[in-house]
Design a protein around this motif. Structure first.
Motif, PDB file in Angstrom:
ATOM      1  N   TRP A 153      -7.319  49.595  63.172  1.00  0.00           N
ATOM      2  CA  TRP A 153      -8.401  50.044  63.045  1.00  0.00           C
ATOM      3  C   TRP A 153      -8.927  50.578  64.464  1.00  0.00           C
ATOM      4  CZ3 TRP A 153      -6.846  45.166  63.809  1.00  0.00           C
ATOM      5  CH2 TRP A 153      -7.325  44.597  64.964  1.00  0.00           C
ATOM      6  N   TRP A 205     -19.179  46.168  59.635  1.00  0.00           N
ATOM      7  CA  TRP A 205     -18.475  47.135  59.283  1.00  0.00           C
ATOM      8  C   TRP A 205     -18.768  47.530  57.537  1.00  0.00           C
ATOM      9  CZ3 TRP A 205     -13.612  49.438  61.808  1.00  0.00           C
ATOM     10  CH2 TRP A 205     -13.495  49.141  63.213  1.00  0.00           C
ATOM     11  N   HIS A 240     -16.874  44.895  55.367  1.00  0.00           N
ATOM     12  CA  HIS A 240     -17.583  43.877  55.293  1.00  0.00           C
ATOM     13  C   HIS A 240     -18.596  43.756  53.808  1.00  0.00           C
ATOM     14  CE1 HIS A 240     -16.765  43.146  59.612  1.00  0.00           C
ATOM     15  NE2 HIS A 240     -15.727  42.759  58.902  1.00  0.00           N
ATOM     16  N   TRP A 264     -13.067  40.330  67.458  1.00  0.00           N
ATOM     17  CA  TRP A 264     -12.349  41.442  68.077  1.00  0.00           C
ATOM     18  C   TRP A 264     -13.204  42.373  69.324  1.00  0.00           C
ATOM     19  CZ3 TRP A 264     -13.615  40.108  63.031  1.00  0.00           C
ATOM     20  CH2 TRP A 264     -12.237  39.843  62.377  1.00  0.00           C
ATOM     21  N   SER A 274     -13.806  45.365  70.056  1.00  0.00           N
ATOM     22  CA  SER A 274     -15.017  46.320  69.957  1.00  0.00           C
ATOM     23  C   SER A 274     -16.114  45.616  69.675  1.00  0.00           C
ATOM     24  CB  SER A 274     -14.460  46.972  68.460  1.00  0.00           C
ATOM     25  OG  SER A 274     -14.240  46.178  67.447  1.00  0.00           O
ATOM     26  N   ALA A 277     -10.814  38.373  58.369  1.00  0.00           N
ATOM     27  CA  ALA A 277     -10.971  39.728  58.688  1.00  0.00           C
ATOM     28  C   ALA A 277     -11.301  40.363  57.381  1.00  0.00           C
ATOM     29  CB  ALA A 277     -10.242  40.589  59.351  1.00  0.00           C
ATOM     30  N   THR A 292     -10.272  52.255  59.453  1.00  0.00           N
ATOM     31  CA  THR A 292      -9.358  51.016  58.861  1.00  0.00           C
ATOM     32  C   THR A 292      -8.292  51.572  58.218  1.00  0.00           C
ATOM     33  OG1 THR A 292     -10.452  50.303  57.355  1.00  0.00           O
ATOM     34  CG2 THR A 292     -11.269  49.366  59.113  1.00  0.00           C
ATOM     35  N   ILE A 305      -3.899  40.411  60.612  1.00  0.00           N
ATOM     36  CA  ILE A 305      -4.636  39.784  61.882  1.00  0.00           C
ATOM     37  C   ILE A 305      -5.120  38.611  61.218  1.00  0.00           C
ATOM     38  CG2 ILE A 305      -4.789  41.966  63.149  1.00  0.00           C
ATOM     39  CD1 ILE A 305      -7.786  42.018  61.949  1.00  0.00           C
TER      40      ILE A 305
HETATM   41  N1  PBE Z   1     -11.747  44.549  62.261  1.00  0.00           N
HETATM   42  C1  PBE Z   1     -12.485  44.914  63.680  1.00  0.00           C
HETATM   43  C2  PBE Z   1     -12.605  43.726  61.532  1.00  0.00           C
HETATM   44  C3  PBE Z   1     -14.045  43.892  61.982  1.00  0.00           C
HETATM   45  C4  PBE Z   1     -13.962  44.678  63.486  1.00  0.00           C
HETATM   46  C5  PBE Z   1     -11.834  45.793  61.487  1.00  0.00           C
HETATM   47  C6  PBE Z   1     -10.581  44.242  62.394  1.00  0.00           C
HETATM   48  C7  PBE Z   1     -12.725  43.425  60.300  1.00  0.00           C
HETATM   49  O1  PBE Z   1     -13.173  42.345  59.788  1.00  0.00           O
HETATM   50  O2  PBE Z   1     -11.884  43.790  59.548  1.00  0.00           O
END
Ligand code: PBE
Length: 328
Positions: free
Chosen positions: A128, A280, A285, A233, A235, A80, A308, A76
C-alpha cells in the motif's frame, strides 16, 4: 538494476523461503513501535516493466512463481482492511486456487521482503501507499482486473458523534486537517532514520503555514483532553502525530490510544475515542464503516490517492494477479 535471474535459483529460493517462514515466526509477536527500518529516496506508487524477456519465457517464469513462493501471499495484521481484500482476491481469482495468505504483522512482512529482495528471490506481498517501501525497493503493483483492491482511495478523518458540540475546536481542526501523499511519503522516509514523534515535530516546524490553516481562529483551551485512535501503520502514526501537535498548539492535551485495527470504527461509534485519521475509504475499511456509520461522523479526506494491492519486486516477470499460477 540487478540482472541475475531468480528462475535459476527457484529451487534454492523455495527452500530458503521455507526456512525464512520458520524464522519469521519468532519475530512476529515482538512488534513494538515502527513498522520497519531502512533507507531510501524518492517516492512513487509503482514502477514499470524491467525485463525484456520473450512472452514464452514469461509463461514459464510465472508458472514458477507459485511454486517458488510456496503459493503464499505475505500479508500483514489479521485485522487490516487489506487482509480482507486479499481474502476476497483469493476467492475471486480462479488462478489463485490453492494459494494462501500468511498474516502476521507489517514488520514481519517487511522483514521477509527485505530478505527476499536482497537475495533477488520471488515474493508476493500485500502492499500500500503511503508507505516507504516503494521508495526503498523497486516494487510494482500487480494488475487487479477483478478489482479486489478497488481504485485509489481516500484516507478520511472520522470522529465520534457529539464531538462537534462537546469540543468544536477539536472538530474544526480535525475537519481541516489535510495533507498530500507526497507529504506523507517523504515524512515516512524520514521516519526510517528517526522516530515518528521527532519527524512530526520537524514537519510541523517546517510547515507551520499549513498548520495555521487548520488552527486559525480556533479558540485556545487550557488542557482539555482529546483521545485519538492510533493504528499500527506508520502512515496513520504520522498523521495522528501531526494532528496531535496541531491540537496541542491550541492547548489541548492529546492522547494517542493504540486501538486494534479491527475495532477502530467500533471505538469511534462507542465514543471510546474522539477521532481517527485512519479511515481508508471507500474499499479498505468500507465494511467496517458500514457497520457503524450511524454513530460516526465522516469529516472527509485528509489524504487522496492512497493505494492498496498485491505487489512484487520489479525483477519478477509478472504483471497481473492473473499471472500467478494455481497450485494444482
Ligand atoms: N493499511 C495501511 C491498513 C490501513 C493503513 C492499508 C495496511 C489496512 O487496514 O489495510
Amino acid at each position: 538494476m540487478l540482472k541475475k535471474n531468480w528462475k535459476k535459483i527457484a529451487l534454492a529460493a523455495g527452500l530458503s523461503l521455507t526456512m525464512l517462514t520458520a524464522a519469521c515466526g519468532q519475530n512476529e509477536s515482538g512488534e513494538g513501535g515502527s513498522e520497519g527500518s531502512g533507507e531510501g529516496s524518492g517516492s512513487n506508487g509503482s514502477s514499470g516493466e524491467e525485463s525484456g524477456e520473450s512472452s514464452g519465457e514469461q509463461t514459464e517464469s510465472s508458472a514458477n512463481v507459485g511454486e517458488a513462493v510456496d503459493y503464499t501471499i505475505v500479508g500483514i495484521e489479521p485485522g487490516a482492511g487489506v487482509t480482507a481484500a486479499t481474502n476476497t482476491a483469493l476467492s475471486e481469482y480462479d488462478n489463485l486456487s490453492g494459494w494462501e495468505q500468511k498474516t502476521s504483522s507489517t514488520a514481519a512482512m517487511l522483514s521477509e521482503l527485505r530478505t527476499a529482495y536482497s537475495n533477488e528471490e520471488p515474493i508476493v506481498i500485500v502492499g500500500w501507499n503511503p508507505h516507504f517501501k516503494f521508495a526503498q525497493w523497486d516494487l510494482k503493483y500487480l494488475k487487479d482486473p477483478k478489482n479486489a483492491y478497488g481504485e485509489a482511495e481516500e484516507i478520511r478523518t472520522m470522529v465520534r458523534t457529539g464531538l462537534e458540540e462537546d469540543m468544536p475546536g477539536v472538530y474544526t481542526i480535525l475537519d481541516r486537517f489535510k495533507w498530500t501523499l507526497e507529504d506523507s511519503e517523504s515524512f515516512l522516509l524520514e521516519a526510517q532514520e528517526k522516530d515518528i514523534e521527532t519527524v512530526a515535530q520537524e514537519w510541523v516546524d517546517n510547515n507551520q503555514d499549513k498548520v495555521d490553516e487548520w488552527i486559525n481562529g480556533v479558540e485556545s483551551v487550557d488542557g482539555k483532553s482529546v483521545e485519538l485512535a492510533l493504528t499500527p501503520w506508520d502512515s496513520e502514526r504520522a498523521s495522528s502525530n501531526v494532528v496531535k501537535l496541531a491540537l496541542e498548539q491550541k492547548g489541548y492535551d492529546v492522547t494517542l490510544t493504540p486501538v486494534d485495527p479491527s475495532i477502530v470504527f467500533e471505538s469511534l461509534a462507542n465514543g471510546d475515542v474522539d477521532g481517527s485519521t485512519a479511515a481508508w475509504m471507500p474499499k479498505t475499511h468500507g465494511s467496517f464503516y458500514e457497520e457503524h456509520k450511524e454513530n460516526i461522523v465522516d469529516l472527509g479526506p485528509n489524504l487522496e490517492g492512497a493505494l492498496t494491492g498485491l505487489a512484487v519486486p520489479t525483477y519478477m516477470d509478472i504483471e497481473s494477479i492473473e499471472d500467478l499460477e494455481p497450485a494444482e
